[in-house]
Design a protein around this motif. Structure first.
Motif, PDB file in Angstrom:
ATOM      1  N   HIS A  69       0.795  -1.095  -0.198  1.00 11.57           N
ATOM      2  CA  HIS A  69      -0.016   0.011   0.039  1.00 11.57           C
ATOM      3  C   HIS A  69       0.917   1.160  -0.119  1.00 11.57           C
ATOM      4  O   HIS A  69       2.029   1.411   0.438  1.00 11.57           O
ATOM      5  N   ARG A  70       0.306   2.073  -0.609  1.00 12.72           N
ATOM      6  CA  ARG A  70       1.025   3.661  -0.487  1.00 12.72           C
ATOM      7  C   ARG A  70       0.673   4.388   0.748  1.00 12.72           C
ATOM      8  O   ARG A  70      -0.413   4.544   1.287  1.00 12.72           O
ATOM      9  N   PHE A  71       1.763   4.970   1.112  1.00 15.24           N
ATOM     10  CA  PHE A  71       1.612   5.897   2.249  1.00 15.24           C
ATOM     11  C   PHE A  71       2.109   7.222   2.065  1.00 15.24           C
ATOM     12  O   PHE A  71       3.248   7.112   1.156  1.00 15.24           O
ATOM     13  N   ASP A  72       1.798   8.201   2.194  1.00 12.80           N
ATOM     14  CA  ASP A  72       2.149   9.507   1.878  1.00 12.80           C
ATOM     15  C   ASP A  72       2.867  10.201   3.093  1.00 12.80           C
ATOM     16  O   ASP A  72       2.677  10.486   4.104  1.00 12.80           O
ATOM     17  N   LEU A  73       4.427  10.379   2.666  1.00 10.66           N
ATOM     18  CA  LEU A  73       5.180  11.037   3.685  1.00 10.66           C
ATOM     19  C   LEU A  73       5.066  12.487   3.385  1.00 10.66           C
ATOM     20  O   LEU A  73       5.249  13.049   2.537  1.00 10.66           O
ATOM     21  N   LEU A 103       5.919  16.345   3.542  1.00  8.96           N
ATOM     22  CA  LEU A 103       7.069  17.227   3.994  1.00  8.96           C
ATOM     23  C   LEU A 103       7.126  18.466   4.702  1.00  8.96           C
ATOM     24  O   LEU A 103       5.549  18.800   4.767  1.00  8.96           O
ATOM     25  N   PRO A 104       7.897  19.092   5.094  1.00  8.36           N
ATOM     26  CA  PRO A 104       7.474  20.500   5.876  1.00  8.36           C
ATOM     27  C   PRO A 104       6.808  21.354   5.140  1.00  8.36           C
ATOM     28  O   PRO A 104       6.024  22.116   5.547  1.00  8.36           O
ATOM     29  N   ASP A 105       6.978  21.590   3.774  1.00  9.49           N
ATOM     30  CA  ASP A 105       6.296  22.538   3.068  1.00  9.49           C
ATOM     31  C   ASP A 105       4.771  22.097   2.565  1.00  9.49           C
ATOM     32  O   ASP A 105       3.992  22.583   1.888  1.00  9.49           O
ATOM     33  N   GLY A 106       4.413  20.946   2.772  1.00 12.97           N
ATOM     34  CA  GLY A 106       2.921  20.403   2.812  1.00 12.97           C
ATOM     35  C   GLY A 106       2.905  19.479   1.628  1.00 12.97           C
ATOM     36  O   GLY A 106       1.929  18.830   1.404  1.00 12.97           O
ATOM     37  N   SER A 107       3.986  19.583   0.829  1.00 16.60           N
ATOM     38  CA  SER A 107       3.835  18.578  -0.090  1.00 16.60           C
ATOM     39  C   SER A 107       4.111  17.160   0.412  1.00 16.60           C
ATOM     40  O   SER A 107       4.245  16.808   1.221  1.00 16.60           O
ATOM     41  N   SER A 108       4.017  16.131  -0.521  1.00 17.64           N
ATOM     42  CA  SER A 108       4.066  14.488   0.193  1.00 17.64           C
ATOM     43  C   SER A 108       4.935  13.840  -0.960  1.00 17.64           C
ATOM     44  O   SER A 108       4.977  14.184  -2.033  1.00 17.64           O
ATOM     45  N   LEU A 109       5.713  12.674  -0.711  1.00 20.76           N
ATOM     46  CA  LEU A 109       6.327  11.727  -1.265  1.00 20.76           C
ATOM     47  C   LEU A 109       5.559  10.560  -1.125  1.00 20.76           C
ATOM     48  O   LEU A 109       5.207   9.979  -0.084  1.00 20.76           O
ATOM     49  N   ALA A 110       5.368   9.464  -2.209  1.00 21.42           N
ATOM     50  CA  ALA A 110       4.803   8.338  -1.935  1.00 21.42           C
ATOM     51  C   ALA A 110       5.666   7.209  -1.557  1.00 21.42           C
ATOM     52  O   ALA A 110       7.162   7.088  -1.989  1.00 21.42           O
ATOM     53  N   LEU A 111       5.445   6.579  -0.387  1.00 21.42           N
ATOM     54  CA  LEU A 111       6.275   5.370  -0.064  1.00 21.42           C
ATOM     55  C   LEU A 111       5.376   4.196  -0.186  1.00 21.42           C
ATOM     56  O   LEU A 111       3.975   4.166  -0.008  1.00 21.42           O
ATOM     57  N   LEU A 112       6.017   3.111  -0.422  1.00 23.54           N
ATOM     58  CA  LEU A 112       5.319   1.784  -0.480  1.00 23.54           C
ATOM     59  C   LEU A 112       5.695   0.792   0.727  1.00 23.54           C
ATOM     60  O   LEU A 112       6.721   0.582   0.959  1.00 23.54           O
ATOM     61  N   ARG A 115       0.753   9.426   6.059  1.00 25.14           N
ATOM     62  CA  ARG A 115      -0.744   9.222   5.868  1.00 25.14           C
ATOM     63  C   ARG A 115      -1.127   8.241   5.049  1.00 25.14           C
ATOM     64  O   ARG A 115      -0.514   7.610   3.996  1.00 25.14           O
ATOM     65  N   HIS A 116      -2.371   7.335   5.264  1.00 27.28           N
ATOM     66  CA  HIS A 116      -2.801   6.446   4.441  1.00 27.28           C
ATOM     67  C   HIS A 116      -4.294   6.468   4.519  1.00 27.28           C
ATOM     68  O   HIS A 116      -5.024   6.909   5.708  1.00 27.28           O
TER      69      HIS A 116
END
Length: 108
Positions: free
Chosen positions: A22-26, A28-37, A78-79
């Protein structure tokens, strides 16, 4: 705090195994996110019972396939089904595929 649909705390290895791949969103401090599996849920060595014990130790390994390596730190993940939680993530290595990094979260 991560919770299952049943409302139980998901901070146990047995609850998170259903979310492999499943994808989890990391966040970032600026509010954007990176996808992690979520790649691996690894149970640690069980510990004896003691007052206040909540779980046996375990770790999570995430595949960060974004081409960005985040430094060790505490991040919000986040998930859509589990909600969000703060986790300390440590980049533990690169994958053979360029731009992919492995992050580990350990729960004692």
């Amino acid at each position: 705090r991560l919770v299952t649909k049943a409302g139980d705390s998901a901070r146990r290895a047995e609850h998170l195994g259903d979310f492999l791949g499943h994808r989890f969103d990391l966040v970032l401090p600026d509010g954007s996110s990176l996808a992690l599996l979520l790649e691996t849920v690894r149970g640690g060595r069980p510990t004896p019972a003691y007052p206040g014990k909540r779980r046996d130790p375990f770790s999570l390994l995430f595949d960060g396939h974004t081409g960005v390596c985040c430094p060790q730190g505490t991040y919000t993940l986040r998930h859509p089904d589990l909600g969000q939680a703060e986790m300390t993530l440590v980049p533990v290595g690169a994958k053979p595929t360029p731009g992919r990094f492995i992050y580990q979260a350990v729960f004692n």
